[in-house]
Design a protein around this motif. Structure first.
Motif, PDB file in Angstrom:
ATOM      1  N   ASP A  63       9.924 -86.926 -34.493  1.00 36.03           N
ATOM      2  CA  ASP A  63       8.641 -87.492 -34.068  1.00 36.03           C
ATOM      3  C   ASP A  63       7.635 -87.483 -35.215  1.00 36.03           C
ATOM      4  O   ASP A  63       6.885 -88.444 -35.432  1.00 36.03           O
ATOM      5  CB  ASP A  63       8.076 -86.702 -32.888  1.00 36.03           C
ATOM      6  CG  ASP A  63       8.730 -87.060 -31.559  1.00 36.03           C
ATOM      7  OD1 ASP A  63       9.554 -88.000 -31.536  1.00 36.03           O
ATOM      8  OD2 ASP A  63       8.403 -86.413 -30.548  1.00 36.03           O
ATOM      9  N   ARG A  64       7.597 -86.367 -35.959  1.00 35.43           N
ATOM     10  CA  ARG A  64       6.647 -86.272 -37.078  1.00 35.43           C
ATOM     11  C   ARG A  64       6.921 -87.334 -38.128  1.00 35.43           C
ATOM     12  O   ARG A  64       6.002 -87.973 -38.646  1.00 35.43           O
ATOM     13  CB  ARG A  64       6.731 -84.881 -37.717  1.00 35.43           C
ATOM     14  CG  ARG A  64       5.713 -84.680 -38.856  1.00 35.43           C
ATOM     15  CD  ARG A  64       6.017 -83.430 -39.652  1.00 35.43           C
ATOM     16  NE  ARG A  64       7.195 -83.574 -40.485  1.00 35.43           N
ATOM     17  CZ  ARG A  64       7.215 -84.190 -41.687  1.00 35.43           C
ATOM     18  NH1 ARG A  64       6.103 -84.729 -42.177  1.00 35.43           N
ATOM     19  NH2 ARG A  64       8.339 -84.259 -42.376  1.00 35.43           N
ATOM     20  N   VAL A  65       8.183 -87.520 -38.456  1.00 34.22           N
ATOM     21  CA  VAL A  65       8.562 -88.501 -39.479  1.00 34.22           C
ATOM     22  C   VAL A  65       8.169 -89.911 -39.060  1.00 34.22           C
ATOM     23  O   VAL A  65       7.624 -90.684 -39.862  1.00 34.22           O
ATOM     24  CB  VAL A  65      10.081 -88.414 -39.747  1.00 34.22           C
ATOM     25  CG1 VAL A  65      10.559 -89.617 -40.556  1.00 34.22           C
ATOM     26  CG2 VAL A  65      10.417 -87.128 -40.484  1.00 34.22           C
TER      27      VAL A  65
ATOM     28  N   PHE B 256      -5.741 -92.051 -36.529  1.00 38.94           N
ATOM     29  CA  PHE B 256      -5.309 -91.229 -37.659  1.00 38.94           C
ATOM     30  C   PHE B 256      -6.259 -90.068 -37.937  1.00 38.94           C
ATOM     31  O   PHE B 256      -5.956 -89.202 -38.762  1.00 38.94           O
ATOM     32  CB  PHE B 256      -5.148 -92.109 -38.896  1.00 38.94           C
ATOM     33  CG  PHE B 256      -4.113 -93.189 -38.729  1.00 38.94           C
ATOM     34  CD1 PHE B 256      -2.802 -92.868 -38.452  1.00 38.94           C
ATOM     35  CD2 PHE B 256      -4.460 -94.533 -38.815  1.00 38.94           C
ATOM     36  CE1 PHE B 256      -1.847 -93.859 -38.270  1.00 38.94           C
ATOM     37  CE2 PHE B 256      -3.518 -95.535 -38.643  1.00 38.94           C
ATOM     38  CZ  PHE B 256      -2.204 -95.191 -38.365  1.00 38.94           C
ATOM     39  N   SER B 257      -7.395 -90.042 -37.229  1.00 35.69           N
ATOM     40  CA  SER B 257      -8.327 -88.918 -37.392  1.00 35.69           C
ATOM     41  C   SER B 257      -8.105 -87.846 -36.337  1.00 35.69           C
ATOM     42  O   SER B 257      -8.697 -86.764 -36.426  1.00 35.69           O
ATOM     43  CB  SER B 257      -9.768 -89.422 -37.305  1.00 35.69           C
ATOM     44  OG  SER B 257     -10.046 -89.937 -36.002  1.00 35.69           O
ATOM     45  N   ALA B 258      -7.262 -88.123 -35.355  1.00 36.12           N
ATOM     46  CA  ALA B 258      -7.017 -87.164 -34.277  1.00 36.12           C
ATOM     47  C   ALA B 258      -6.330 -85.907 -34.816  1.00 36.12           C
ATOM     48  O   ALA B 258      -5.483 -85.983 -35.715  1.00 36.12           O
ATOM     49  CB  ALA B 258      -6.163 -87.804 -33.186  1.00 36.12           C
TER      50      ALA B 258
ATOM     51  N   THR C 158      -2.209 -77.697 -33.677  1.00 35.60           N
ATOM     52  CA  THR C 158      -2.223 -76.731 -34.787  1.00 35.60           C
ATOM     53  C   THR C 158      -3.342 -77.017 -35.784  1.00 35.60           C
ATOM     54  O   THR C 158      -3.321 -76.518 -36.908  1.00 35.60           O
ATOM     55  CB  THR C 158      -0.868 -76.752 -35.516  1.00 35.60           C
ATOM     56  OG1 THR C 158      -0.641 -78.076 -36.030  1.00 35.60           O
ATOM     57  CG2 THR C 158       0.268 -76.385 -34.566  1.00 35.60           C
ATOM     58  N   ASP C 159      -4.335 -77.813 -35.356  1.00 39.82           N
ATOM     59  CA  ASP C 159      -5.468 -78.190 -36.209  1.00 39.82           C
ATOM     60  C   ASP C 159      -5.058 -79.023 -37.421  1.00 39.82           C
ATOM     61  O   ASP C 159      -5.800 -79.128 -38.394  1.00 39.82           O
ATOM     62  CB  ASP C 159      -6.251 -76.955 -36.685  1.00 39.82           C
ATOM     63  CG  ASP C 159      -6.974 -76.270 -35.539  1.00 39.82           C
ATOM     64  OD1 ASP C 159      -7.352 -76.985 -34.581  1.00 39.82           O
ATOM     65  OD2 ASP C 159      -7.138 -75.040 -35.590  1.00 39.82           O
ATOM     66  N   LYS C 160      -3.868 -79.569 -37.360  1.00 42.32           N
ATOM     67  CA  LYS C 160      -3.419 -80.515 -38.373  1.00 42.32           C
ATOM     68  C   LYS C 160      -3.492 -81.918 -37.787  1.00 42.32           C
ATOM     69  O   LYS C 160      -3.556 -82.077 -36.557  1.00 42.32           O
ATOM     70  CB  LYS C 160      -1.990 -80.196 -38.812  1.00 42.32           C
ATOM     71  CG  LYS C 160      -1.840 -78.879 -39.549  1.00 42.32           C
ATOM     72  CD  LYS C 160      -0.398 -78.675 -39.983  1.00 42.32           C
ATOM     73  CE  LYS C 160      -0.235 -77.364 -40.739  1.00 42.32           C
ATOM     74  NZ  LYS C 160       1.183 -77.151 -41.165  1.00 42.32           N
ATOM     75  N   PRO C 161      -3.480 -82.961 -38.636  1.00 43.82           N
ATOM     76  CA  PRO C 161      -3.519 -84.316 -38.095  1.00 43.82           C
ATOM     77  C   PRO C 161      -2.401 -84.538 -37.081  1.00 43.82           C
ATOM     78  O   PRO C 161      -1.246 -84.137 -37.313  1.00 43.82           O
ATOM     79  CB  PRO C 161      -3.340 -85.200 -39.333  1.00 43.82           C
ATOM     80  CG  PRO C 161      -3.850 -84.359 -40.457  1.00 43.82           C
ATOM     81  CD  PRO C 161      -3.483 -82.949 -40.105  1.00 43.82           C
TER      82      PRO C 161
ATOM     83  N   ILE D  61      -1.036 -87.280 -36.321  1.00 42.88           N
ATOM     84  CA  ILE D  61      -0.091 -88.186 -36.985  1.00 42.88           C
ATOM     85  C   ILE D  61      -0.022 -87.776 -38.451  1.00 42.88           C
ATOM     86  O   ILE D  61      -1.019 -87.862 -39.172  1.00 42.88           O
ATOM     87  CB  ILE D  61      -0.525 -89.655 -36.847  1.00 42.88           C
ATOM     88  CG1 ILE D  61      -0.597 -90.041 -35.366  1.00 42.88           C
ATOM     89  CG2 ILE D  61       0.438 -90.572 -37.581  1.00 42.88           C
ATOM     90  CD1 ILE D  61      -1.091 -91.455 -35.133  1.00 42.88           C
ATOM     91  N   ASP D  62       1.127 -87.342 -38.882  1.00 42.10           N
ATOM     92  CA  ASP D  62       1.287 -86.818 -40.234  1.00 42.10           C
ATOM     93  C   ASP D  62       0.920 -87.877 -41.281  1.00 42.10           C
ATOM     94  O   ASP D  62       1.170 -89.073 -41.095  1.00 42.10           O
ATOM     95  CB  ASP D  62       2.732 -86.370 -40.443  1.00 42.10           C
ATOM     96  CG  ASP D  62       2.916 -85.576 -41.723  1.00 42.10           C
ATOM     97  OD1 ASP D  62       2.759 -84.349 -41.680  1.00 42.10           O
ATOM     98  OD2 ASP D  62       3.190 -86.212 -42.760  1.00 42.10           O
ATOM     99  N   ALA D  63       0.343 -87.414 -42.377  1.00 41.63           N
ATOM    100  CA  ALA D  63      -0.097 -88.334 -43.437  1.00 41.63           C
ATOM    101  C   ALA D  63       1.058 -89.087 -44.059  1.00 41.63           C
ATOM    102  O   ALA D  63       0.868 -90.181 -44.613  1.00 41.63           O
ATOM    103  CB  ALA D  63      -0.853 -87.552 -44.505  1.00 41.63           C
ATOM    104  N   ARG D  64       2.288 -88.535 -43.977  1.00 45.18           N
ATOM    105  CA  ARG D  64       3.457 -89.195 -44.569  1.00 45.18           C
ATOM    106  C   ARG D  64       4.330 -89.878 -43.514  1.00 45.18           C
ATOM    107  O   ARG D  64       5.433 -90.314 -43.826  1.00 45.18           O
ATOM    108  CB  ARG D  64       4.287 -88.183 -45.357  1.00 45.18           C
ATOM    109  CG  ARG D  64       3.588 -87.623 -46.592  1.00 45.18           C
ATOM    110  CD  ARG D  64       4.497 -86.648 -47.313  1.00 45.18           C
ATOM    111  NE  ARG D  64       5.758 -87.283 -47.683  1.00 45.18           N
ATOM    112  CZ  ARG D  64       6.937 -86.667 -47.699  1.00 45.18           C
ATOM    113  NH1 ARG D  64       7.025 -85.387 -47.318  1.00 45.18           N
ATOM    114  NH2 ARG D  64       8.030 -87.305 -48.055  1.00 45.18           N
ATOM    115  N   SER D  65       3.839 -89.961 -42.312  1.00 42.78           N
ATOM    116  CA  SER D  65       4.631 -90.595 -41.256  1.00 42.78           C
ATOM    117  C   SER D  65       4.748 -92.093 -41.509  1.00 42.78           C
ATOM    118  O   SER D  65       3.881 -92.727 -42.140  1.00 42.78           O
ATOM    119  CB  SER D  65       3.988 -90.373 -39.892  1.00 42.78           C
ATOM    120  OG  SER D  65       2.764 -91.079 -39.784  1.00 42.78           O
TER     121      SER D  65
END
Length: 431
Positions: A301-303, A325-327, A331-334, A336-340
């Protein structure tokens, strides 16, 4: 007969629209094995019968304007046979024009569910090879579309087309992760045959390859199944071989504004012969299936950047919700991963660039290591090659790249549909 009468008879089509030379060419072509083509002749195009059928087919494929070739915004069919060709040594501009005329005539008939000639597979002389190979006898047209394209290598001194070459029509540059096989890349010409019956698609390429006898040889081809995109709202979003919904945000056929902005080449954006056309990119992408299948679901899912179950972006909502993309996730991380893949390919991250996708899954047996030789045969249409290049460069850090290998590649200019009474590429060749 006099010499003049003999010459006239040579150009006179039979009741099915074939000339004597065309019948001879098919007879010679029958000596080829599979999709390999050699020396001989071909169908003679340009007959009134063929022109009328061609106009009917093209109008049916693009009822709003008849400008564009079928197989671009057409509702994506379930099966594909794609083929790339090179013109043979010592062929001339006249040979190229004749081949395109012959292909237009045959494609027109096949898209209507007809055989390549009136004599077809069983109605000709029993002492000569049939005009049509016959494996589609009794089958409907199955929504067959046949789309033609011209590669960068076609525009050289062989055919005097250097001045007609679009500025952006160059071999695609090398991208990070490319491991390209030159025998599965590029080509002077390409044909995309899509249908809802795989046998109908294969029949189309088989017969067009046979017709090319003596003028063009097949360079490489690819079978595809299971569309990986949609072009109408009525179609459900399909899943790719990684199990994820693919093509959720694809441009749809009724979104004329988006098509004009992103897909069709306007009169001011290229040579006159390409106005109303597009550029086709094909990429054969091997998917490392076994590695992916051993990856935990949360990582998959992350990928991708989407939920595997329903296709929704990881920022929330349903499949069709716009990714936020700002959500921030739990875990207080984005979220949607920045490299997704979703983030890096999104128009918001690429200056608003969108492309129209028509890809297919493929499985070509197993590799020497016993792994599935499978993946995505990526096809996209865009109004300039630079748009695809920008998107592909943006994917250089894509987390999905760990599971993919790009092994084939090609770019072709796709001219508009041929006006009634002419052949595909008539604007380019002045025919």
């Amino acid at each position: 007969m006099s010499d003049a009468e003999n010459a006239a008879d040579e150009k006179t089509p039979d009741a099915g629209g074939l000339s004597r030379r065309g019948l001879m060419g098919l007879a010679l072509g029958a000596g080829a094995t599979g999709l390999v083509v050699g020396a001989g002749g071909g169908l003679v195009g340009g007959q009134a019968f063929a022109r009328e059928q061609q106009k009917a087919v093209m109008d049916a494929a693009a009822p709003a304007s008849g400008i564009h070739q079928p197989g671009i915004t057409t509702e994506v069919q379930e099966h594909l046979h794609f083929a790339s060709y090179d013109m043979m040594a010592r062929t001339t501009r006249d040979d190229l024009a004749e081949l395109l005329s012959d292909w237009t005539y045959a494609a027109t008939r096949m898209m209507q569910g007809l055989e390549v000639s009136a004599s077809g597979a069983v109605n000709g002389s029993p002492e000569a090879p049939p005009d049509d190979t016959g494996e589609a006898l009794g089958l409907p047209a199955s929504n067959l579309t046949i789309t033609f394209g011209f590669g960068p290598s076609l525009f050289d001194q062989r055919f005097g087309l250097e001045a007609q070459k679009p500025a952006g029509l160059e071999r695609l540059p090398a991208f990070l992760g490319d491991d390209l096989d030159p025998l599965r890349s590029d080509g002077d010409l390409c044909i995309q045959a899509c249908a809802d019956d795989p046998q109908v698609a294969v029949h189309a390429i088989r017969n067009l390859s046979r017709i090319a006898f003596g003028r063009a040889t097949i360079r490489w081809s690819q079978l595809g199944f299971g569309r990986t995109s949609k072009t109408t709202a009525d179609q459900s979003t399909p899943r790719n071989l990684f199990g994820y919904k693919d093509g959720t945000a694809n441009i749809l056929a009724d979104d004329t504004a988006a098509l004009d902005e992103n897909v069709w080449v306007s009169a001011s954006e290229g040579p006159a012969w390409l106005a109303g056309g597009s550029y086709l990119v094909a990429r054969r992408i091997a998917m490392l299936i076994e590695t992916w299948d051993r990856t935990r679901l949360a990582e998959q899912d992350r990928v991708v950047g989407r939920d595997k179950a329903n296709g929704a972006p990881l920022s929330g909502g349903d499949e069709f919700a716009a990714p936020d993309f700002s959500a921030v996730g739990a875990t207080d991380k984005p979220a949607i991963d920045a490299r997704s893949h979703v983030r890096l390919a999104h128009p918001d991250m690429n200056g608003g660039i969108r492309i129209l996708r028509r890809g297919y899954n493929f499985v070509d047996g197993t590799t020497d290591l016993g792994r599935l030789n499978a993946g995505l045969f990526f096809l996209s249409f865009q109004k300039s090659p630079d748009r695809f290049i920008t998107l592909q460069k943006a994917l250089a850090t894509d987390a999905m790249g760990e599971y993919l290998r790009h092994v084939g590649s090609g770019l072709w200019a796709v001219p508009p549909a041929a006006p009634a009474g002419t052949s595909i590429g008539a604007g380019l060749l002045g025919a």
